[in-house]
Design an enzyme around this catalytic site. Sequence first.
Site, PDB file in Angstrom:
ATOM      1  N   HIS A   1       0.850  -1.190   0.000  1.00 34.71           N
ATOM      2  CA  HIS A   1       0.000   0.000   0.000  1.00 34.71           C
ATOM      3  C   HIS A   1       0.884   1.237   0.000  1.00 34.71           C
ATOM      4  O   HIS A   1       2.102   1.143   0.168  1.00 34.71           O
ATOM      5  CB  HIS A   1      -0.927   0.015   1.222  1.00 34.71           C
ATOM      6  CG  HIS A   1      -2.093  -0.913   1.109  1.00 34.71           C
ATOM      7  ND1 HIS A   1      -1.978  -2.275   1.308  1.00 34.71           N
ATOM      8  CD2 HIS A   1      -3.398  -0.691   0.802  1.00 34.71           C
ATOM      9  CE1 HIS A   1      -3.163  -2.843   1.131  1.00 34.71           C
ATOM     10  NE2 HIS A   1      -4.034  -1.905   0.822  1.00 34.71           N
TER      11      HIS A   1
ATOM     12  N   LYS B   1      -0.270   4.665   4.594  1.00 35.67           N
ATOM     13  CA  LYS B   1      -1.114   3.700   5.311  1.00 35.67           C
ATOM     14  C   LYS B   1      -0.418   3.292   6.604  1.00 35.67           C
ATOM     15  O   LYS B   1       0.708   2.783   6.588  1.00 35.67           O
ATOM     16  CB  LYS B   1      -1.404   2.475   4.451  1.00 35.67           C
ATOM     17  CG  LYS B   1      -2.374   1.492   5.116  1.00 35.67           C
ATOM     18  CD  LYS B   1      -2.779   0.385   4.160  1.00 35.67           C
ATOM     19  CE  LYS B   1      -3.706  -0.638   4.818  1.00 35.67           C
ATOM     20  NZ  LYS B   1      -4.975  -0.037   5.284  1.00 35.67           N
TER      21      LYS B   1
END
Length: 277
Positions: free
Chosen positions: A132, A136
């Site tokens: 990600h 994140k």
Amino acid sequence: MTTTVAVVGATGRMGQLISQIVEASTEFELVASLDSKDELSDMLGADIAVDVTLPAVSQGVVEYAVAHGMNVLVGTSGWTGERITELERRITGKLAVGVVIIPNFSVGSVLATSFAQMAARFYDSIEIVEAHGASKIDSPSGTAVRTAELMSQARGARGPVQAPHTDQRARGQQVASIPVHSLRMQGVVAKQDVVFGGNGEVLTISHDTLAPSAYEAGILLALRATRTARGVVVGLDRLIDLDGSRERAAQAAAGDAPSGPVDDGGPSGQAATVTSA
């Protein structure tokens, strides 16, 4: 009649996307947008609340909404099996409310997880690599955790995955006996590879989210489900007709028989399978 929506965590990436989708829809009306400076009481009066905050905050948001009789759509990661079980104990059969928890709003991601669940029964060497964006905070991702848990359930009598050398930190975090490796880096939206190793072969089930627009269909589906939800519903897979059973039931109720294969005079499927290269 439109359904009014309050988005908690509205200034985050997912919060902004959901707010845009709600505002563009004729089914929903955005009546409150909350960030960390606002009071949770600002959401009261909306038909449903959407929680897209942080793992450390999400549980408090959900508990507040449920206590005030609101249905909640949760798009925040970090909802472990234990936390979900506790939530189920609190509201199922006691309060006329519903909580819909969606680890990933991408239909493609849900399909990839379903394929991985099917494959898990046939391989004893399984690992997950998920990536990600650098912003994140939590890892592993909620999608990776749910994928690992569903694969573990699907294995049944085969038992846990026996991954080697898991005492070494570089071997990832074990989730339901399956090693999960998390990447957090610039240039990535969301990507997950589930890698299966067998005798002389490797199978990789991969899903790559290229743009936030991949979440739009799943967000609308989840919003619609949240309107009438009761109890706790986890996963977009619970909302879509993965095996086609709902469509077949609807056809049967309408008196429409599903169309069968066309007989073109060629060999049967079995014969074709035997004779083809």
